[in-house]
Scaffold this motif. Sequence first.
Motif, PDB file in Angstrom:
ATOM      1  N   VAL A  15       3.443  10.198  -7.328  1.00  0.00           N
ATOM      2  CA  VAL A  15       4.377  10.474  -8.792  1.00  0.00           C
ATOM      3  C   VAL A  15       3.487  10.769  -9.879  1.00  0.00           C
ATOM      4  N   TRP A  16       2.466  10.013 -10.132  1.00  0.00           N
ATOM      5  CA  TRP A  16       1.620   9.934 -11.258  1.00  0.00           C
ATOM      6  C   TRP A  16       0.870  11.387 -11.174  1.00  0.00           C
ATOM      7  N   SER A  19       0.850  -1.372  -0.059  1.00  0.00           N
ATOM      8  CA  SER A  19       0.016   0.073  -0.247  1.00  0.00           C
ATOM      9  C   SER A  19       0.636   1.347   0.181  1.00  0.00           C
ATOM     10  N   ILE A  44       4.008   1.578  -1.474  1.00  0.00           N
ATOM     11  CA  ILE A  44       4.298   1.526  -2.950  1.00  0.00           C
ATOM     12  C   ILE A  44       3.329   2.223  -3.799  1.00  0.00           C
ATOM     13  N   LYS A  45       2.173   1.859  -3.673  1.00  0.00           N
ATOM     14  CA  LYS A  45       0.926   2.432  -4.278  1.00  0.00           C
ATOM     15  C   LYS A  45       0.475   3.600  -4.141  1.00  0.00           C
ATOM     16  N   LYS A  46       0.671   4.257  -2.956  1.00  0.00           N
ATOM     17  CA  LYS A  46       0.625   5.575  -2.439  1.00  0.00           C
ATOM     18  C   LYS A  46       1.887   6.289  -3.258  1.00  0.00           C
ATOM     19  N   LYS A  47       2.859   5.927  -3.095  1.00  0.00           N
ATOM     20  CA  LYS A  47       3.820   6.711  -3.790  1.00  0.00           C
ATOM     21  C   LYS A  47       3.428   6.791  -5.326  1.00  0.00           C
ATOM     22  N   GLU A  48       3.360   5.690  -5.722  1.00  0.00           N
ATOM     23  CA  GLU A  48       3.023   5.624  -7.351  1.00  0.00           C
ATOM     24  C   GLU A  48       1.860   6.672  -7.445  1.00  0.00           C
ATOM     25  N   PHE A  49       1.051   6.939  -6.763  1.00  0.00           N
ATOM     26  CA  PHE A  49      -0.374   7.724  -6.850  1.00  0.00           C
ATOM     27  C   PHE A  49       0.091   9.049  -6.866  1.00  0.00           C
TER      28      PHE A  49
END
Length: 122
Positions: free
Chosen positions: A14-15, A5, A7-12
Motif C-alpha cells: 500500500v505504501w 508478516s 500485514i507488514k507485506k500488505k502495508e508495504f
Amino acid sequence: MKQFSIIKKKEFIVWGILFVIVATIFIGMKFMQKQGDLVVMSVGNEVIQTLSLEQEQIVQIEGENENWVKLQIKDGSADVIEASCPDQICVNHYAISKEGESIVCLPAKIVIQIEGKKNEAK
C-alpha cells in the motif's frame, strides 16, 4: 507470527503504491509547467519592471535598505548573478524560466517572478 508478516507485506505494498502515485503527480506537474514569457520584478508590494525572457540583458534592481541585485536574462531564463545582501541566497538560487517560479531577496525585499504573456484585450 505468520499473520504479522502478511500485514507488514500488505502495508508495504500500500505504501509503495501510494509513493508511486505521489511521485507520478509531482513529476507530471513539473513537466506540465509552461515556459514563461515575462520576468516581473517587485520591491515590497510594488511592481517596478516587467521584461521579456526573449531579450538577453543584465539589469540592476534597487531594493530596500540600500540593497540591490543584478539580474541576468539569458537563454530564456532569469538568474541573479550578483547581490549586495550578506547571505547571497538569491545568487545561489537556480535560474528560473517556468511560470510561477520566483527568486526572492529578503534583505532587499525584491521578488523576481516568471509569468506568462498577459492576455490582450479583445
